[in-house]
Design a protein around this motif. Sequence first.
Motif, PDB file in Angstrom:
ATOM      1  N   HIS A 246       0.821  -1.222   0.000  1.00  0.00           N
ATOM      2  CA  HIS A 246       0.000   0.000   0.000  1.00  0.00           C
ATOM      3  C   HIS A 246       0.848   1.261   0.000  1.00  0.00           C
ATOM      4  N   TRP A 265      -8.778   5.178  -3.388  1.00  0.00           N
ATOM      5  CA  TRP A 265      -7.996   4.395  -2.427  1.00  0.00           C
ATOM      6  C   TRP A 265      -8.194   4.938  -1.003  1.00  0.00           C
TER       7      TRP A 265
ATOM      8  N   SER B 189      -2.676   3.837   4.450  1.00  0.00           N
ATOM      9  CA  SER B 189      -2.088   2.553   4.037  1.00  0.00           C
ATOM     10  C   SER B 189      -2.366   1.458   5.061  1.00  0.00           C
ATOM     11  N   LEU B 190      -2.224   1.806   6.339  1.00  0.00           N
ATOM     12  CA  LEU B 190      -2.483   0.814   7.386  1.00  0.00           C
ATOM     13  C   LEU B 190      -3.953   0.375   7.353  1.00  0.00           C
ATOM     14  N   ALA B 191      -4.852   1.336   7.228  1.00  0.00           N
ATOM     15  CA  ALA B 191      -6.284   0.997   7.174  1.00  0.00           C
ATOM     16  C   ALA B 191      -6.572   0.108   5.962  1.00  0.00           C
ATOM     17  N   ASN B 192      -5.985   0.464   4.811  1.00  0.00           N
ATOM     18  CA  ASN B 192      -6.211  -0.346   3.616  1.00  0.00           C
ATOM     19  C   ASN B 192      -5.607  -1.742   3.741  1.00  0.00           C
ATOM     20  N   THR B 193      -4.493  -1.860   4.438  1.00  0.00           N
ATOM     21  CA  THR B 193      -3.885  -3.178   4.666  1.00  0.00           C
ATOM     22  C   THR B 193      -4.884  -4.079   5.396  1.00  0.00           C
ATOM     23  N   VAL B 194      -5.490  -3.543   6.444  1.00  0.00           N
ATOM     24  CA  VAL B 194      -6.425  -4.349   7.233  1.00  0.00           C
ATOM     25  C   VAL B 194      -7.739  -4.559   6.479  1.00  0.00           C
ATOM     26  N   MET B 195      -8.242  -3.494   5.819  1.00  0.00           N
ATOM     27  CA  MET B 195      -9.517  -3.613   5.109  1.00  0.00           C
ATOM     28  C   MET B 195      -9.403  -4.544   3.895  1.00  0.00           C
ATOM     29  N   SER B 196      -8.186  -4.775   3.407  1.00  0.00           N
ATOM     30  CA  SER B 196      -8.002  -5.691   2.267  1.00  0.00           C
ATOM     31  C   SER B 196      -7.929  -7.142   2.719  1.00  0.00           C
ATOM     32  N   HIS B 197      -7.869  -7.363   4.023  1.00  0.00           N
ATOM     33  CA  HIS B 197      -7.828  -8.731   4.537  1.00  0.00           C
ATOM     34  C   HIS B 197      -9.174  -9.397   4.285  1.00  0.00           C
ATOM     35  N   PRO B 200     -11.771  -8.533   7.726  1.00  0.00           N
ATOM     36  CA  PRO B 200     -11.343  -7.404   8.561  1.00  0.00           C
ATOM     37  C   PRO B 200     -12.103  -7.317   9.888  1.00  0.00           C
ATOM     38  N   LYS B 201     -13.382  -7.728   9.866  1.00  0.00           N
ATOM     39  CA  LYS B 201     -14.191  -7.564  11.080  1.00  0.00           C
ATOM     40  C   LYS B 201     -13.633  -8.315  12.270  1.00  0.00           C
TER      41      LYS B 201
END
Lengths: 276, 276
Positions: A246, A265, B189-197, B200-201
């Motif tokens: 990211h 994004w 970037s950190l939020a997107n890293t987790v939300m792309s998992h 995420p919930k």
Amino acid sequence: MNIGIVGLGLMGGSLAKAVKRYGIAKKVLGYINNEKNKKDVLELKLVDEIVDLETLKKESDVIILAVPVDAIIEMFPSFLDIDEKTTIIDMGSTKEYIVKNIPEEIRENFVPAHPMTGTEKSGPKAAIDDLYEGKTVVLCNLEKNGNTHVNKAFRIFQGIGMRIVVMDADEHDVHACFMSHLPHAISFSLANTVMSHEDPKSIIALAAGGFKDMSRIAKSSPRMWTDIFKQNRKNLLSSIDLFEEHMKKVRKMVEDENYEELEKWMAKANTLHEIL
Amino acid sequence: MNIGIVGLGLMGGSLAKAVKRYGIAKKVLGYINNEKNKKDVLELKLVDEIVDLETLKKESDVIILAVPVDAIIEMFPSFLDIDEKTTIIDMGSTKEYIVKNIPEEIRENFVPAHPMTGTEKSGPKAAIDDLYEGKTVVLCNLEKNGNTHVNKAFRIFQGIGMRIVVMDADEHDVHACFMSHLPHAISFSLANTVMSHEDPKSIIALAAGGFKDMSRIAKSSPRMWTDIFKQNRKNLLSSIDLFEEHMKKVRKMVEDENYEELEKWMAKANTLHEIL
């Protein structure tokens, strides 16, 4: 019951306060390896008595290990002769390596736990009243524990106002990595980025909420966090790789002036809103 | 004096509250481009009157531009016929591009400012009473302003309890990048890293203070932040590169199991303590 706490820093000290405040412990015993901390614990009256490890083992119904994760592993041999009725709970931030290494002789007694709470501070003076209240504690691989030990762990954590979640150690380590270990690696990196600048002071003079929040956990204990990174090495490496994808993406969108994609994004990141 | 505010979201709305609360403005006029926001501003009684731009220009002693940085630039032509006594202050998060583009005709009137404060929220409902209190505002390139305009800017920002720092726009943009723009890129970037998992919930169910703090600003407005990244592109790219050096370093130390160096590197990050 009598609760013996090994290590009385932020986590152990705050636990001592909590179990006393909620009347869960008849007596709180403490064992501390470090003379400076011992003095602080006495002054702060965090425990009823500071004792040697053998006395703590004999007099405690539950022993809590609130020391860095490597020290937990190093202490295993000291507990091999523990009474079968005595419960041991560790509060380490990593669980898989610990669970794998618990000696068979004490596996029934040993409840692996991770309270998902903390501050960037450490040592007995960092202990606070409400560290655990309303927070989540993860208990791992309870199928190998005797019921009496599981019950005592539940009594303590519920008793101090925590929400209990049960999962396997390997799953815990992935989740804890995203929620805590990766954020620490990032925060340490951000702090080092700024502290490596030729004039950090004049930059930090402009610090507002954003930077303050993002750098807070960069003040955490290096000793404790080196051990955590070591024990959760594999998950940490892969979560850094995901995060780095990211960072590369945002860098590229800015470099290519691809602002439409950039806005999308960011909007994706915003969806965190819906959950947290 | 009469203060006219263009844009009444988090920044403009909170400013309206502050200048009224501290009795700095006799009258607060508002200009809003967006019908939904207009309704909210009226309901929240953020201003004394909502007017069209021509009325705001005529009746205000000071006009504050509290809109995204690209919109500030787009509005320049509307102010070319402004009275010589009227002060204009922008509150954009980037300053170099704005300062470079202020039309010569209004350069004396136009005070470039950046209040170093905010929250992740946006819109009129995000306006709060004490957003500016005790915070820092940076004023840039005042040598080109008439004294009367500088004095009015000081009266307003000091009057609402802010600490004033003066520096050149290019220096501001470097500092603001480290303290705000880079942290936003990292948080997104950190939020997107987790939300792309894939799930995420269940991961975010374990969120504690560390992740909450590190992801808070990832909830910020994509529109506003795309513009900021665009206007501070060069500094953002080089600050990302500096940050990435540290992310590579921590990754390598963990991969190579170089824990002695890792602990030293964390201790270096800890020195932030001494400043912040």
